[in-house]
Design a protein around this motif. Structure first.
Motif, PDB file in Angstrom:
ATOM      1  N   GLN A   1       0.829  -1.209   0.000  1.00 28.13           N
ATOM      2  CA  GLN A   1       0.000   0.000   0.000  1.00 28.13           C
ATOM      3  C   GLN A   1       0.859   1.253   0.000  1.00 28.13           C
ATOM      4  O   GLN A   1       0.575   2.214  -0.739  1.00 28.13           O
ATOM      5  CB  GLN A   1      -0.939  -0.006   1.216  1.00 28.13           C
ATOM      6  CG  GLN A   1      -2.027  -1.059   1.177  1.00 28.13           C
ATOM      7  CD  GLN A   1      -3.111  -0.772   0.154  1.00 28.13           C
ATOM      8  OE1 GLN A   1      -3.248   0.353  -0.342  1.00 28.13           O
ATOM      9  NE2 GLN A   1      -3.895  -1.778  -0.173  1.00 28.13           N
TER      10      GLN A   1
ATOM     11  N   THR B   1      -4.188   6.285   5.484  1.00 25.19           N
ATOM     12  CA  THR B   1      -5.550   5.799   5.741  1.00 25.19           C
ATOM     13  C   THR B   1      -6.290   5.413   4.466  1.00 25.19           C
ATOM     14  O   THR B   1      -7.439   5.005   4.524  1.00 25.19           O
ATOM     15  CB  THR B   1      -6.373   6.863   6.481  1.00 25.19           C
ATOM     16  OG1 THR B   1      -6.645   7.967   5.595  1.00 25.19           O
ATOM     17  CG2 THR B   1      -5.659   7.375   7.721  1.00 25.19           C
TER      18      THR B   1
ATOM     19  N   PHE C   1      -6.715   2.974   1.216  1.00 25.43           N
ATOM     20  CA  PHE C   1      -6.379   1.603   0.841  1.00 25.43           C
ATOM     21  C   PHE C   1      -6.775   1.352  -0.609  1.00 25.43           C
ATOM     22  O   PHE C   1      -7.915   1.586  -1.005  1.00 25.43           O
ATOM     23  CB  PHE C   1      -7.048   0.607   1.793  1.00 25.43           C
ATOM     24  CG  PHE C   1      -6.468   0.678   3.172  1.00 25.43           C
ATOM     25  CD1 PHE C   1      -5.382  -0.097   3.520  1.00 25.43           C
ATOM     26  CD2 PHE C   1      -6.991   1.564   4.105  1.00 25.43           C
ATOM     27  CE1 PHE C   1      -4.818  -0.009   4.781  1.00 25.43           C
ATOM     28  CE2 PHE C   1      -6.432   1.667   5.375  1.00 25.43           C
ATOM     29  CZ  PHE C   1      -5.341   0.871   5.712  1.00 25.43           C
TER      30      PHE C   1
ATOM     31  N   SER D   1      -6.410  -0.989  -4.438  1.00 24.79           N
ATOM     32  CA  SER D   1      -6.325  -2.317  -5.024  1.00 24.79           C
ATOM     33  C   SER D   1      -5.310  -2.307  -6.150  1.00 24.79           C
ATOM     34  O   SER D   1      -4.904  -1.252  -6.635  1.00 24.79           O
ATOM     35  CB  SER D   1      -7.688  -2.775  -5.542  1.00 24.79           C
ATOM     36  OG  SER D   1      -8.534  -3.148  -4.472  1.00 24.79           O
TER      37      SER D   1
ATOM     38  N   THR E   1      -6.331  -0.154  -9.154  1.00 26.09           N
ATOM     39  CA  THR E   1      -6.901   1.172  -8.937  1.00 26.09           C
ATOM     40  C   THR E   1      -6.197   2.196  -9.819  1.00 26.09           C
ATOM     41  O   THR E   1      -4.974   2.305  -9.809  1.00 26.09           O
ATOM     42  CB  THR E   1      -6.756   1.605  -7.461  1.00 26.09           C
ATOM     43  OG1 THR E   1      -7.372   0.627  -6.617  1.00 26.09           O
ATOM     44  CG2 THR E   1      -7.417   2.956  -7.231  1.00 26.09           C
TER      45      THR E   1
ATOM     46  N   ASN F   1      -9.416   7.904   4.988  1.00 28.77           N
ATOM     47  CA  ASN F   1     -10.251   6.727   5.244  1.00 28.77           C
ATOM     48  C   ASN F   1     -11.138   6.349   4.060  1.00 28.77           C
ATOM     49  O   ASN F   1     -12.344   6.137   4.202  1.00 28.77           O
ATOM     50  CB  ASN F   1     -11.098   6.948   6.502  1.00 28.77           C
ATOM     51  CG  ASN F   1     -10.251   7.141   7.736  1.00 28.77           C
ATOM     52  OD1 ASN F   1      -9.547   6.230   8.172  1.00 28.77           O
ATOM     53  ND2 ASN F   1     -10.279   8.342   8.294  1.00 28.77           N
TER      54      ASN F   1
ATOM     55  N   VAL G   1     -11.545   3.526   0.928  1.00 26.53           N
ATOM     56  CA  VAL G   1     -11.159   2.170   0.522  1.00 26.53           C
ATOM     57  C   VAL G   1     -11.552   1.953  -0.935  1.00 26.53           C
ATOM     58  O   VAL G   1     -12.705   2.166  -1.311  1.00 26.53           O
ATOM     59  CB  VAL G   1     -11.837   1.108   1.412  1.00 26.53           C
ATOM     60  CG1 VAL G   1     -11.503  -0.300   0.907  1.00 26.53           C
ATOM     61  CG2 VAL G   1     -11.403   1.273   2.865  1.00 26.53           C
TER      62      VAL G   1
ATOM     63  N   GLY H   1     -11.844  -0.922  -3.670  1.00 32.23           N
ATOM     64  CA  GLY H   1     -11.820  -2.323  -4.034  1.00 32.23           C
ATOM     65  C   GLY H   1     -11.372  -2.461  -5.473  1.00 32.23           C
ATOM     66  O   GLY H   1     -11.082  -1.469  -6.152  1.00 32.23           O
TER      67      GLY H   1
ATOM     68  N   HIS I   1     -16.375   4.047   0.308  1.00 27.92           N
ATOM     69  CA  HIS I   1     -15.942   2.718  -0.127  1.00 27.92           C
ATOM     70  C   HIS I   1     -16.369   2.543  -1.569  1.00 27.92           C
ATOM     71  O   HIS I   1     -17.549   2.656  -1.908  1.00 27.92           O
ATOM     72  CB  HIS I   1     -16.581   1.640   0.750  1.00 27.92           C
ATOM     73  CG  HIS I   1     -16.006   0.272   0.520  1.00 27.92           C
ATOM     74  ND1 HIS I   1     -16.263  -0.460  -0.613  1.00 27.92           N
ATOM     75  CD2 HIS I   1     -15.184  -0.482   1.279  1.00 27.92           C
ATOM     76  CE1 HIS I   1     -15.626  -1.618  -0.544  1.00 27.92           C
ATOM     77  NE2 HIS I   1     -14.957  -1.657   0.590  1.00 27.92           N
TER      78      HIS I   1
ATOM     79  N   GLU J   1     -15.933   0.248  -5.253  1.00 29.18           N
ATOM     80  CA  GLU J   1     -15.520  -1.015  -5.872  1.00 29.18           C
ATOM     81  C   GLU J   1     -16.197  -1.164  -7.224  1.00 29.18           C
ATOM     82  O   GLU J   1     -17.401  -0.932  -7.364  1.00 29.18           O
ATOM     83  CB  GLU J   1     -15.905  -2.190  -4.966  1.00 29.18           C
ATOM     84  CG  GLU J   1     -15.532  -3.548  -5.523  1.00 29.18           C
ATOM     85  CD  GLU J   1     -15.911  -4.689  -4.598  1.00 29.18           C
ATOM     86  OE1 GLU J   1     -15.647  -5.856  -4.958  1.00 29.18           O
ATOM     87  OE2 GLU J   1     -16.490  -4.425  -3.523  1.00 29.18           O
TER      88      GLU J   1
END
Length: 453
Positions: A242, A261, A263, A265, A268, A279, A281, A283, A299, A301
């Protein structure tokens, strides 16, 4: 390189220390199995073919290893008799007449193409065996690389090393490259006359030198060569991966307020001048174009976010979400398998699923596209410049025309023509003094219950 190359990747371990119901190499880093990371690295290093030495979950490992246009051949290792024995499980592939043979491990996901390419360059310069090593200030337990006059003369294991040799900080990673014309002959000379009765790949150094061959070592960063044996080490590899990917994106022009903070893939993609708040994320399967803003605690994805779009905070984009330029999905919204048109706004507390929202439409707070009837999914189509009032339920399949207006609190079950106003609620009635009667009755009931105690 014009030289042909075969990669032999060892991925047959039992993974007992991982304490998992699946093979160690199937555990993900950055949303991708470890074995896939390794295969992607060898592919970029110019490998034309690959052999996977597998054991547990052989079929799943082979499938995960099919990346970057390489379809590896699999070879089952039924006994665990050392690394030399494992490589020879792919004897049929090694005998295929390649110029270079790369030997790697399926649980070393941070390896880069540059390291494999550096080893191949040494083969092209005339080396018979190339060992990939790393420098560390904590060499205890590793085999030491002993070099004289630029050549590797031995790999000395900790237990066999002298006090002086233990001071060496250049250590063996276990990864190698071998002259493909000599590989099979060298490998078949490895014996098992040792305490464990196993065939050690490191014996290639001595075997090659005893035949007049040239053995050298190349250096790589320690973090890049780290393997994985348990969940703690898996988390450590994830952290390093990461950090590496965040750095690459920020150097390319992406802003991250608190990168530690965020994250990511493995696939990405984020464009220049995009802003990622804390914060968040990502996917697998996400593309964010330049100038987009992803607010905190979102979040995402399987989604596409176009230039200038704004997401969040506290938004969730699920697979199939496709946001056009300048659109907005606000706080506590969820979008799934839906297109949100240019400049359209889905501001807050809303679910848009299996739907299309036209350009510059406004979706009010608490709106739901009721897409599921308990068996099948159905589509909601909302035209451009439409206004969907707050707390509306659009029961699919249903179509809302361009410029239509849906009154707040409506349940819409039939198509609404363009420019029409639709009400889907009961008419409001006002009962004077009725609130006072209801309240007095409730208070009396409460007092009666209290008196009974």
């Amino acid at each position: 390189m014009s030289r042909s190359c075969l990669a032999v990747i060892l991925a047959a371990g039992d993974s007992t220390r991982m304490k998992s119901s699946m093979s160690k190499v199937l555990h993900p880093i950055g949303g991708r199995p470890m074995i896939a990371h390794v295969m992607a690295a060898v592919a970029k290093a110019g490998v034309s073919d690959a052999a996977l030495v597998v054991g547990r979950d052989a079929e799943a490992v082979a499938k995960a290893g099919m990346v970057a246009g390489i379809e590896p051949k699999t070879f089952l290792q039924t006994e665990r008799l050392g690394t030399g024995h494992a490589v020879l499980a792919a004897k049929e592939a090694i005998a295929g007449g390649y110029d270079d043979i790369l030997i790697g491990y399926g649980d070393v996901p941070l390896i880069t193409p540059q390291t494999f390419s550096a080893a191949r360059e040494k083969l092209a310069e005339g080396a018979d065996v190339v060992v990939i090593g790393f420098h560390t200030d904590r060499p205890f337990g590793y085999g030491r690389l002993l070099v004289e006059d630029g050549e590797l003369v031995a790999i000395r294991e900790e237990k066999d090393a002298t006090d002086e040799e233990r001071k060496v900080t250049w250590c063996n990673s276990g990864l190698m490259a071998v002259d493909g014309r000599k590989a099979l002959s060298l490998l078949q000379q490895i014996g098992n006359k040792n305490v464990k009765g196993e065939y050690y790949l490191t014996d290639l150094v001595e075997i090659a030198r005893s035949g007049g061959g040239k053995v050298v070592a190349v250096d790589a960063p320690e973090a890049e060569l780290a393997g994985c044996n348990n969940r703690a080490e898996l988390a450590a590899l994830e952290r390093v991966w990461q950090e590496r990917r965040r750095h690459e994106l920020m150097v390319s022009g992406v802003s991250m307020i608190a990168p530690e903070t965020v994250f990511l893939s493995y696939d990405t993609e984020i464009g220049q001048d995009a802003l990622i708040e804390p914060n968040v994320v990502f996917g697998p399967g996400v593309t964010v174009e330049g100038g987009a803003v992803i607010h905190a605690f979102s979040h995402i994805e399987g989604a596409y976010v176009s230039a200038g779009a704004t997401i969040g905070p506290f938004a969730r984009l699920r697979p199939g979400a496709d946001l056009a330029a300048g659109s907005k999905v606000g706080n506590f919204c969820e979008v799934k398998n839906a297109k949100v048109g240019e400049g359209a706004k889905v501001n807050h507390l809303t679910y848009i699923g299996d739907a299309s929202v036209g350009a510059h439409s406004n979706i009010g707070a608490g709106t739901i596209t009721c897409n599921y009837d308990g068996v099948n999914k159905h589509v909601t189509e909302i035209g451009s410049n439409a206004f969907i009032g707050s707390n509306s339920s659009l029961v699919a399949p249903v179509s809302i025309g361009d410029g239509a207006y849906i009154a707040s609190g409506s349940v819409i079950t039939e198509n609404v023509p363009p420019e029409a106003l639709a009400f889907g609620r009961a008419r409001q009635e006002v009962k004077p003094e009725r609130a006072k009667v209801i309240r007095e009755r409730a208070l009396a009931l409460k007092a009666a219950k209290k008196a009974q105690k």
